[in-house]
Design a protein around this motif. Structure first.
Motif, short mmCIF file in Angstrom:
data_model
loop_
_atom_site.label_atom_id
_atom_site.label_comp_id
_atom_site.label_asym_id
_atom_site.label_seq_id
_atom_site.Cartn_x
_atom_site.Cartn_y
_atom_site.Cartn_z
N ASN A 122 0.88 -1.30 0.12
CA ASN A 122 -0.14 0.05 -0.14
C ASN A 122 0.79 1.15 0.06
O ASN A 122 1.96 1.29 0.35
N PHE A 123 0.30 2.35 -0.58
CA PHE A 123 0.96 3.66 -0.61
C PHE A 123 -0.03 4.67 -0.31
O PHE A 123 -1.25 4.53 -0.37
N ARG A 124 0.32 5.91 0.15
CA ARG A 124 -0.38 7.07 0.43
C ARG A 124 0.36 8.47 -0.10
O ARG A 124 1.45 8.24 0.12
N GLY A 155 -3.26 4.12 -2.54
CA GLY A 155 -3.01 3.14 -3.55
C GLY A 155 -2.84 1.81 -2.96
O GLY A 155 -1.98 1.69 -1.95
N TYR A 156 -3.57 0.80 -3.54
CA TYR A 156 -3.39 -0.50 -3.18
C TYR A 156 -3.01 -1.08 -4.37
O TYR A 156 -3.58 -1.19 -5.32
N VAL A 157 -1.86 -1.99 -4.30
CA VAL A 157 -1.12 -2.25 -5.17
C VAL A 157 -1.10 -3.80 -5.24
O VAL A 157 -0.69 -4.51 -4.49
N TYR A 158 -1.26 -4.56 -6.57
CA TYR A 158 -0.90 -5.85 -6.91
C TYR A 158 -0.05 -5.71 -8.00
O TYR A 158 -0.19 -5.65 -9.10
N PHE A 159 1.51 -6.30 -7.76
CA PHE A 159 2.40 -6.11 -8.35
C PHE A 159 2.88 -7.67 -9.12
O PHE A 159 3.18 -8.55 -8.24
N ARG A 160 3.05 -7.81 -10.13
CA ARG A 160 3.71 -9.01 -10.58
C ARG A 160 4.93 -8.78 -11.53
O ARG A 160 5.01 -8.13 -12.51
#
Length: 583
Positions: A91-93, A130-135
């Protein structure tokens, strides 16, 4: 004396306008329901020439500023030092760019939501999450040899668990099927009910139903979260989330359990803290866990669950010409060890190591030892705690590990302990604040409401001997010193402003109730027409504001006041009646 001085109001005009009671978004507006949950969905990819770049923003009409786009790009990829292969979630802000137009109905609905949500879960207006799903996987068809892409949900709601669960459902499918899949998902979210505190919500997406209850500010503190029950007509069985936002505290703190009280004090006092971790997942979850450790108190300082050297605030936070700001930064790049070596508190986390069947606890170390890139895990600080360590809690948690007590239970023990500690600290402040309220019998319908007495730090300190935290907490230590330091923090300032606003509204609602019960017609008998018209206009304004701000005055009383106003108008000459009925 003017019975209702115009300088005394139930809030400014802007507050009144914002307080429209819109319980759910206007479904006729495009993407209204979607924007009650999310600002947008972004796809960030790695471009050989440009580096990180936004490939897609959905819905297509969302307007992000260039600064926001740049920040989202850099914050959506793990730092190259993290070496994240496979799938990574974090997550980020980031700061919301001032002056950006807002799409959809969230800003209308926000006060209806924020009014009923706990202060710690209110929708933010100055920041985006920001909610992140990184591949990142090997891919011979790509020049770099790797497929690298992030799916990012951007929202103003601090619902880390809900949105990361949503990403687990949609991201793998999206990486396979690309854009049409994303459009379908956004259309499904646009059919969801609005985020309503206190209600169990069923949120269907891609053949799955996520069931969650958003906490309400009326929930009793310390109660276990209400677990939604599966409804028989939901097929397949719903995916039930115990909470939309809570981190696994035990998982986050397992290598710093013996220092939990110190971390709680640092959060309470809004101290500048850097969390260095081996991955964006660990640093972002740890930062969110730290922020939640002072709940139900709202953490009023800045916090960045994941922060990079490309961040637009990098220079602001790393300048050495002034003291570090009150912010918690989560970082992964070892470069930050050198950059932040002048910061007062640095938590360096590694992968959790075991010592027998217990997680190895990191040590508190001197900041001077924080020099090299291979610095060992530890809490680097010269901070001395005000309160003595609670050995009973630590023994209970360590014994729980040995007995293989489930993580959720360990987290619940830790959360309850921190909640009770925060409550022990806040209750004396709340009790003192209540004594500053004017007496109800001093509120007259014919005078402006009495003032709330000012907060005196020394007067409050004087109450602690008989009504201090010792009434609810067994912890010994320098509670007075902790309060004095707290008074200098952003958290005290934020708490006091919020409570003062609530108290002011309470006085105004009591004043309005007294007015509703008064004989207005009798008061007008010896008054001039100008005074009576002035009274009517001010009463109407108070009535309108009361309804907009949901002051808690019974509708029955407000209707009685409306009838009284109508009776007073009827006593006036016809030309004045016509004029007042028209306006």
């Amino acid at each position: 004396m003017d019975p209702f001085d115009s300088s005394v109001s139930l809030g400014g005009a802007s507050e009144a306008a914002a307080g429209e009671d819109v319980e759910s978004p206007d479904a006729s507006l495009p993407w209204a329901r979607f924007s009650a949950w999310l600002e947008c969905v972004c796809v960030v990819t790695f471009d050989l020439e440009l580096g990180q770049a936004i490939e897609l923003v959905y819905p297509l009409d969302v307007k992000l500023t260039e600064k926001e786009k740049t920040s989202i790009c850099y914050l959506s990829f793990p730092d190259s030092y993290s070496g994240c292969l496979g799938d990574t979630q974090f997550n980020f802000r980031l700061r919301h760019s001032v002056g950006r137009g807002n799409r959809g109905a969230w800003f209308e609905e926000t006060d209806a939501y924020n009014r009923d949500a706990p202060v710690t879960l209110q929708r933010e207006q100055s920041h985006l999450y920001g909610y992140v799903y990184f591949r990142q996987v090997k891919d011979g068809s790509v020049k770099r040899g790797y497929f690298q892409k992030s799916l990012v949900l951007v929202s103003r709601l601090p619902f880390a668990q809900l949105f990361q669960t949503l990403l687990q459902v949609i991201a793998p499918e999206y990486f396979e099927k690309q854009e049409p899949c994303l459009e379908a998902v956004c259309n499904e979210i646009d059919q969801w009910p609005g985020p309503t505190p206190g209600r169990i919500l069923s949120l269907p997406v891609m053949g799955v139903v996520i069931q969650v209850r958003i906490p309400s500010k009326d929930d009793k503190l310390g109660d276990s979260p209400v677990t939604p029950g599966a409804k028989e007509n939901l097929l397949p069985a719903p995916m039930i989330l115990p909470s939309p936002h809570e981190q696994d505290l035990f998982q986050c703190f397992q290598s710093v359990l013996i220092h939990v009280q110190m971390l709680w004090e640092l959060m309470l006092l809004g101290e500048p803290v850097v969390v260095m971790a081996p991955s964006p997942t660990i640093c972002s979850e740890t930062v969110l866990a730290l922020v939640s450790s002072v709940s139900p108190l709202k953490y009023c300082c800045d916090f960045r669950p994941y922060f990079t050297i490309h961040d637009s605030e990098f220079k602001e936070y790393t300048t050495r010409t002034q003291a570090p700001p009150s912010v918690i930064l989560g970082v992964t790049n070892p470069f930050f060890i050198k950059t932040f070596q002048f910061w007062p508190h640095i938590i360096r986390l590694g992968e959790v190591k075991m010592s027998g069947d217990l997680p190895k606890q990191v040590k508190v170390k001197k900041l001077a030892k924080l020099k090299s890139l291979d610095t060992k895990p530890g809490i680097y600080t010269a901070y001395k705690t005000f309160l003595h360590k609670d050995k009973t809690l630590i023994k209970r948690l360590l014994k729980g590990i040995q007995r293989k007590r489930p993580c959720e239970v360990q987290s619940a023990i830790l959360r309850r302990y921190l909640l009770e500690l925060t409550q022990s600290f806040i209750i004396p402040l709340e009790r003192y604040l209540a004594s500053l309220m004017p007496l109800q019998r001093s509120i007259s319908p014919w005078k402006t409401p009495p003032q709330i007495h000012p907060f005196s730090q020394e007067e409050f300190i004087g109450t602690l001997e008989h009504a201090g935290p010792q009434l609810t907490s067994v912890l010994k230590g320098d509670w007075l010193g902790l309060y004095r330091r707290f008074f200098r923090s952003h958290n005290f300032d934020g708490w006091y402003r919020l409570r003062l606003r609530e108290m002011t509204q309470k006085v105004e609602s009591l004043h309005l109730e007294v007015i509703c019960d008064a004989d207005l017609l009798a008061w007008t008998r010896d008054k001039s027409e100008v005074e009576i018209v002035d009274l009517i206009l001010k009463l109407r304004e108070k009535l309108m504001r009361a309804r907009r701000q949901q002051l808690g005055v019974q509708e029955e009383l407000l209707e009685r006041l409306e009838r009284s106003i109508h009776t007073v108008i009827s006593s006036l000459p016809e030309d004045l009646q016509t004029l007042l009925h028209r306006h």
